[in-house]
Design a protein around this motif. Structure first.
Motif, PDB file in Angstrom:
ATOM      1  N   TYR A  64       5.404 -14.133   4.112  1.00 32.08           N
ATOM      2  CA  TYR A  64       4.903 -13.377   2.961  1.00 32.08           C
ATOM      3  C   TYR A  64       5.436 -11.952   3.044  1.00 32.08           C
ATOM      4  O   TYR A  64       5.276 -11.266   4.052  1.00 32.08           O
ATOM      5  N   PRO A  65       6.088 -11.446   1.958  1.00 35.18           N
ATOM      6  CA  PRO A  65       6.756 -10.140   2.025  1.00 35.18           C
ATOM      7  C   PRO A  65       5.839  -8.944   1.846  1.00 35.18           C
ATOM      8  O   PRO A  65       6.316  -7.803   1.829  1.00 35.18           O
ATOM      9  N   GLY A  66       4.538  -9.150   1.715  1.00 38.39           N
ATOM     10  CA  GLY A  66       3.612  -8.020   1.605  1.00 38.39           C
ATOM     11  C   GLY A  66       3.551  -7.395   0.235  1.00 38.39           C
ATOM     12  O   GLY A  66       3.164  -6.231   0.092  1.00 38.39           O
ATOM     13  N   THR A  67       3.900  -8.152  -0.800  1.00 36.50           N
ATOM     14  CA  THR A  67       4.001  -7.616  -2.156  1.00 36.50           C
ATOM     15  C   THR A  67       2.724  -6.916  -2.606  1.00 36.50           C
ATOM     16  O   THR A  67       2.780  -5.826  -3.183  1.00 36.50           O
ATOM     17  N   CYS A  68       1.575  -7.522  -2.346  1.00 40.78           N
ATOM     18  CA  CYS A  68       0.296  -6.980  -2.841  1.00 40.78           C
ATOM     19  C   CYS A  68      -0.391  -6.061  -1.840  1.00 40.78           C
ATOM     20  O   CYS A  68      -1.483  -5.558  -2.106  1.00 40.78           O
ATOM     21  N   ARG A  69       0.223  -5.826  -0.713  1.00 37.88           N
ATOM     22  CA  ARG A  69      -0.440  -5.051   0.352  1.00 37.88           C
ATOM     23  C   ARG A  69      -0.738  -3.626  -0.075  1.00 37.88           C
ATOM     24  O   ARG A  69      -1.773  -3.060   0.301  1.00 37.88           O
ATOM     25  N   THR A  70       0.128  -3.025  -0.871  1.00 34.64           N
ATOM     26  CA  THR A  70      -0.071  -1.648  -1.307  1.00 34.64           C
ATOM     27  C   THR A  70      -0.664  -1.573  -2.705  1.00 34.64           C
ATOM     28  O   THR A  70      -0.695  -0.508  -3.322  1.00 34.64           O
ATOM     29  N   GLY A  71      -1.112  -2.722  -3.222  1.00 37.04           N
ATOM     30  CA  GLY A  71      -1.681  -2.743  -4.556  1.00 37.04           C
ATOM     31  C   GLY A  71      -0.670  -3.002  -5.642  1.00 37.04           C
ATOM     32  O   GLY A  71      -1.016  -3.113  -6.821  1.00 37.04           O
ATOM     33  N   PHE A  72       0.603  -3.132  -5.269  1.00 36.54           N
ATOM     34  CA  PHE A  72       1.646  -3.385  -6.265  1.00 36.54           C
ATOM     35  C   PHE A  72       1.760  -4.880  -6.513  1.00 36.54           C
ATOM     36  O   PHE A  72       1.675  -5.692  -5.603  1.00 36.54           O
ATOM     37  N   SER A  73       1.938  -5.274  -7.768  1.00 34.92           N
ATOM     38  CA  SER A  73       2.160  -6.668  -8.112  1.00 34.92           C
ATOM     39  C   SER A  73       3.368  -6.785  -9.016  1.00 34.92           C
ATOM     40  O   SER A  73       3.768  -5.812  -9.658  1.00 34.92           O
ATOM     41  N   LEU A  74       3.934  -7.978  -9.063  1.00 33.14           N
ATOM     42  CA  LEU A  74       5.107  -8.194  -9.905  1.00 33.14           C
ATOM     43  C   LEU A  74       4.771  -8.178 -11.385  1.00 33.14           C
ATOM     44  O   LEU A  74       5.663  -8.133 -12.220  1.00 33.14           O
ATOM     45  N   ARG A  75       3.494  -8.207 -11.730  1.00 34.81           N
ATOM     46  CA  ARG A  75       3.107  -8.252 -13.129  1.00 34.81           C
ATOM     47  C   ARG A  75       1.774  -7.537 -13.296  1.00 34.81           C
ATOM     48  O   ARG A  75       1.101  -7.240 -12.305  1.00 34.81           O
ATOM     49  N   ASP A  76       1.380  -7.280 -14.512  1.00 25.82           N
ATOM     50  CA  ASP A  76       0.072  -6.699 -14.762  1.00 25.82           C
ATOM     51  C   ASP A  76      -1.000  -7.711 -14.384  1.00 25.82           C
ATOM     52  O   ASP A  76      -0.921  -8.885 -14.712  1.00 25.82           O
TER      53      ASP A  76
END
Length: 298
Positions: free
Chosen positions: A118-130
């Motif tokens: 898992y690349p940690g996409t949501c770890r900082t609160g960022f997501s690929l979409r709204d």
């Protein structure tokens, strides 16, 4: 602390030969060490459960002469305990919501110890979409790149960097179900398990469990991971995939085959009863012999 072991099947189908090996290894290790042997039914994944499988597993174990020392623990009765563990981790800011789909993780992740990291996409609160407030999300545990090292009694020293090889991992799924990694850790601590003897398919899960044990202030058991029985095509035998169940009409033959698979001595004459076979097997059990019989390569 005196020895406490366990066998923890999931009710996804009848026991097969691989299940018998895991049950036998854990049972013999407990009995050889004058310890307790418990049975835990890991039934927290309803989509994978087969109606009647839990009762069938217990009947099969009884017919093969297994005797457990305490009432069977059903994980479906332990949901409050799993939520309490999650609450503890949340209070320490160790969890975050993950909205990523499997396809997004596959697209962004890199190959690791078990599939894609898992690349940690949501770890900082960022997501690929709204993300709206009603969207489902999993809960992931924050990991680090320091190695988790433990000594497996069969495999020797095992070293895994969870963040690099697995990534932040899920402890509650997006469908609301608690993840295996969390439940097994909470229940091993609750039952006072000192020694875990199970299949080598879970060897790579153990560092995650040890990591969770540390965060929750739980003791870490001793581990032995047994070689896996394989189907003719090389894959691990599986209840879920419908592999042939063990033959309950000839318990002695099946038990002797499991003993042989575990590289243990076979009685010079066929035992007259299941009880006689267990008496022999407990007396002769030596897990160090298994080292010469490893067949799991990853």
């Amino acid at each position: 602390m005196s020895y406490r072991g366990r066998f923890a099947p999931s009710p996804s189908g009848p026991l097969h030969f691989g299940s018998l090996i895991a049950a036998m290894g854990s049972y013999l290790d407990a009995r050889k060490n004058q310890g307790k042997w418990l049975v835990r039914m890991e039934n927290i994944d309803p989509p994978r459960e087969v109606a009647g499988a839990a009762d069938d597993i217990l009947r099969t174990l009884e017919s093969f002469g297994f005797e457990w020392d305490e009432p069977v623990l059903y994980q479906s009765n332990r949901l409050d305990a799993y939520q309490a563990a999650i609450d503890q981790l949340q209070q320490e800011d160790l969890l975050y919501r993950c909205f990523c789909s499997r396809s997004e993780i596959q697209a962004l992740g890199i190959a690791g110890a078990e599939g894609v990291v898992y690349p940690g996409t949501c770890r900082t609160g960022f997501s690929l979409r709204d993300v709206n407030s009603k969207e489902r999300y999993a809960l992931r545990l924050i990991t680090h790149d320091r190695p988790v090292v433990f000594n497996d009694s069969i495999w020797g020293a095992i070293n895994q960097r969870i963040a690099r090889e697995i990534g932040d991992f899920v402890i509650r799924r997006a469908d609301g179900l608690f993840a295996y990694q969390l439940a097994v850790v909470v229940d091993d601590a609750y039952q006072g398990i000192t020694d875990v003897v199970r299949g080598a398919d879970l060897l790579k899960s153990t560092p995650r469990q040890i990591y969770l044990q540390g965060l929750l202030n739980y003791p870490t058991p001793n581990y032995k991971h047994l070689p896996l029985a394989r189907a003719p095509d090389g894959r691990k035998l599986s209840k879920r995939l419908g592999d042939d169940p063990i033959n309950s009409s000839d318990q002695i033959t099946a038990l002797l085959a499991a003993l042989e698979f575990l590289n243990q001595p076979i009685p010079p004459e066929r035992p007259e009863s299941v009880g006689d076979l267990w008496t022999w097997a407990i007396t002769e059990w030596d897990s160090r012999r298994i080292i010469n019989n490893l067949d799991f390569t990853g």
